[in-house]
Write an enzyme that holds these catalytic residues in place. Structure first.
Site, PDB file in Angstrom:
ATOM      1  N   LYS A  65       0.859  -1.195   0.000  1.00 18.63           N
ATOM      2  CA  LYS A  65       0.000   0.000   0.000  1.00 18.63           C
ATOM      3  C   LYS A  65       0.889   1.236   0.000  1.00 18.63           C
ATOM      4  O   LYS A  65       1.903   1.272   0.718  1.00 18.63           O
ATOM      5  CB  LYS A  65      -0.922  -0.027   1.227  1.00 18.63           C
ATOM      6  CG  LYS A  65      -1.949   1.106   1.247  1.00 18.63           C
ATOM      7  CD  LYS A  65      -2.957   0.940   2.404  1.00 18.63           C
ATOM      8  CE  LYS A  65      -3.973   2.068   2.440  1.00 18.63           C
ATOM      9  NZ  LYS A  65      -4.972   1.913   3.519  1.00 18.63           N
ATOM     10  N   SER A 103     -10.455  -0.150   6.722  1.00 25.44           N
ATOM     11  CA  SER A 103      -9.833  -0.080   5.393  1.00 25.44           C
ATOM     12  C   SER A 103      -9.116  -1.323   4.901  1.00 25.44           C
ATOM     13  O   SER A 103      -8.694  -1.358   3.746  1.00 25.44           O
ATOM     14  CB  SER A 103      -8.866   1.091   5.338  1.00 25.44           C
ATOM     15  OG  SER A 103      -9.583   2.275   5.120  1.00 25.44           O
ATOM     16  N   SER A 140      -9.990   2.257   2.508  1.00 24.16           N
ATOM     17  CA  SER A 140      -9.066   2.973   1.667  1.00 24.16           C
ATOM     18  C   SER A 140      -8.069   2.074   0.929  1.00 24.16           C
ATOM     19  O   SER A 140      -7.423   2.531  -0.011  1.00 24.16           O
ATOM     20  CB  SER A 140      -8.271   3.968   2.523  1.00 24.16           C
ATOM     21  OG  SER A 140      -7.487   3.292   3.490  1.00 24.16           O
TER      22      SER A 140
HETATM   23  N1  GLN Z   1     -13.584   4.648   5.790  1.00 25.13           N
HETATM   24  C1  GLN Z   1     -13.010   5.133   6.999  1.00 25.13           C
HETATM   25  C2  GLN Z   1     -12.572   6.567   6.814  1.00 25.13           C
HETATM   26  O1  GLN Z   1     -12.829   7.102   5.797  1.00 25.13           O
HETATM   27  C3  GLN Z   1     -11.873   4.259   7.425  1.00 25.13           C
HETATM   28  C4  GLN Z   1     -10.649   4.467   6.641  1.00 25.13           C
HETATM   29  C5  GLN Z   1      -9.513   3.613   7.119  1.00 25.13           C
HETATM   30  O2  GLN Z   1      -9.698   2.595   7.789  1.00 25.13           O
HETATM   31  N2  GLN Z   1      -8.310   4.044   6.804  1.00 25.13           N
HETATM   32  O3  GLN Z   1     -11.984   7.161   7.645  1.00 25.13           O
END
Ligand code: GLN
Length: 482
Positions: free
Chosen positions: A76, A175, A151
């Site tokens: 990532k 995410s 994400s």
């Molecule tokens: N969807 C959540 C956010 O937008 C979690 C994102 C994540 O776990 N990095 O913050």
């Protein structure tokens, strides 16, 4: 080759049926051919990957190989990797070539794994659909009109499309698990503190945790064995005895008590998801597990609590991006203050700015007690719910997401709807509990569905056992979109 599991590839390398150079060359070719379709990778660097592959082949020849030696892993783009462009999906870091390796990258390098490329992601990991990336949206290999989740959307898309046998993700509110569910793969967020956050670009430090994404629980175990370990450079890293996360994979499940939170099986979950989850639970009963109803009375507060605490921490963490030492700097400015303002205004996208504004607001004088402190108190209550629940059960199950993947563009104009994607996942971050998602079927428009498994602290080996046993009697994890 591309359908082989990480474990199978590892065996082939060990038996010298294939070399890492061959394997890496094949995956690079495939990425070159197909990445334009999915946009799963931001950066591919054939030369650096092949260099690593040649060293891996030497390790294998010298008898120094372990399970991940020579295996291509997609990283990532939130993990700093020396010599690699590391963007975190943002214009702010679009010129940042990292001078050092993250703790996680170091661990993969030490065992001779190959960095096959840096995956696309929501900007600074803020999002649930991978639509906030400066590098463009990512497509779900099961349906090119659907989001891959976020994400870690590039990671999930890459693994599902067979562009890499395994990938890293990070999970602040869901995410790893939400994109895994939406792309029909497996992913685990370990107990907070097990995987080093050193060099993992910070979003909300008390919630962020790195973890593996792959097609099966067995593959996750092999990756976790490499990723977990104490790192003195991360102040919340835990110093614990080294574990083999694959040790319990074969254990039978008889007597396992699965807790089903009544709050998660109420309205909110769509019919197709509910149906697949029920079928998966039936499978677990056949494997000898029993299910018990439990209650998590404060779980419904997870999203509001998360959306106070995560932005609060983000607003502080992201203050380092000021255009001074690295990252984007505005071309023209009148003075220092103007340079900060212009660099940040140009470098951050709208979702990141929204989070910084919310975070700054809830931390400001007069609102700190009402929002930030209140959210911290509720965070404790949510954790207590789980502690109580684990007196009645060994493991908790439910849906990973309320619906299958939504369409690209469907929620991008409505942040609140987007935030609700993490309704089942964010509690594990607020409590620090380990949680994973495995594929258990298909729903609306033939899009994948994930089962959410939440374990007690440090029960990763048990969770992987529970997931692996299911994957021995079902074949959802073997289904391919390509
Ligand atoms: N969807 C959540 C956010 O937008 C979690 C994102 C994540 O776990 N990095 O913050």
């Amino acid at each position: 080759m591309f359908n082989a599991s990480l474990k199978q590839l590892s065996d082939q390398l060990a038996e010298k049926k294939i070399s890492s150079t061959e394997l890496t060359t094949e995956f690079l070719k495939r990425i070159k051919q197909l990445n334009s379709e999915y946009n799963a990778f931001i950066t591919v660097n054939e030369e650096m990957s092949l260099d690593q592959a040649r060293s891996a082949d030497q390790m294998i020849a010298a008898g120094q190989a372990s399970a991940l030696t020579g295996i291509p892993i997609a990283q990532k783009d939130i993990f700093c990797a020396k010599g690699w462009l590391t963007t975190c999906g943002s214009k702010m870091l679009s010129n940042f070539v990292s001078p050092y390796d993250a703790g996680v990258i170091e661990r993969f390098n030490q065992v001779g794994a190959i960095n096959i490329g840096k995956t696309n992601m929501d900007e600074f990991a803020m999002g649930s659909s991978n639509e906030t990336s400066y590098y463009g949206l990512v497509k779900n290999p099961w349906d090119l009109s659907a989001v891959p989740g976020g994400s870690s959307g590039g990671a999930a898309s890459a693994v599902a499309a067979r562009l890499a046998p395994g990938a890293t993700g990070t999970d602040t509110g869901g995410s790893i698990r939400q994109p895994a569910a939406l792309c029909g793969i497996s992913g685990i967020k370990p107990t907070y503190g097990l995987v080093s956050r050193y060099g993992m670009i910070a979003f909300a430090s008390s919630l962020d945790q790195g973890g593996p994404m792959a097609r099966s629980a067995e593959d996750l175990a092999l990756m976790l064995n490499v990723m977990v370990g104490f790192d003195p450079r991360d102040s919340t890293s835990l110093q614990r005895k080294v574990e083999d996360y694959a040790r319990d994979l074969q254990k039978p499940l008889s007597g396992l008590r699965i807790g089903l939170p009544k709050e998660y099986f109420a309205e909110g979950m769509s019919k197709d998801v509910e149906c697949a989850i029920e079928k998966a639970l039936d499978e677990y009963r056949k494997l000898g597990a029993e299910t018990v109803e439990i209650s998590l009375p404060n779980a419904s507060l997870s999203i509001p609590v998360y959306y106070v605490l995560a932005p609060a921490e983000a607003s502080s963490n992201l203050s380092r991006f000021d255009g001074v030492r690295y990252g984007h700097r505005a071309k023209s400015y009148s003075d220092l203050g103007d340079m900060y303002r212009k660099s940040r205004a140009e470098g951050f996208g709208p979702e990141v700015k929204r989070r910084i504004l919310i975070g700054t607001y809830v931390l400001s004088h007069g609102y700190y007690d009402a929002y930030y402190i209140k959210a911290q108190k509720l965070r404790r209550l949510i954790a207590q719910d789980f502690t109580q629940a684990y007196q009645q059960c060994d493991i908790i199950m439910g849906p990973t997401t309320p619906t299958v993947a939504f369409n690209l563009g469907e929620k991008s104009g409505d942040p609140i709807q987007m935030y609700l994607s993490d309704i089942y996942t964010s509690a594990a971050n607020l409590t620090g509990l380990p949680a994973m998602s495995i594929p258990v079927g298909f729903g609306n428009k033939n899009r994948p569905i994930g089962l959410h498994i939440i374990g007690n602290y440090f029960m990763e080996a048990q969770m992987l056992n529970v997931a692996h046993q299911y994957q021995q009697v079902t074949d959802w994890h073997l289904k391919s979109p390509v």
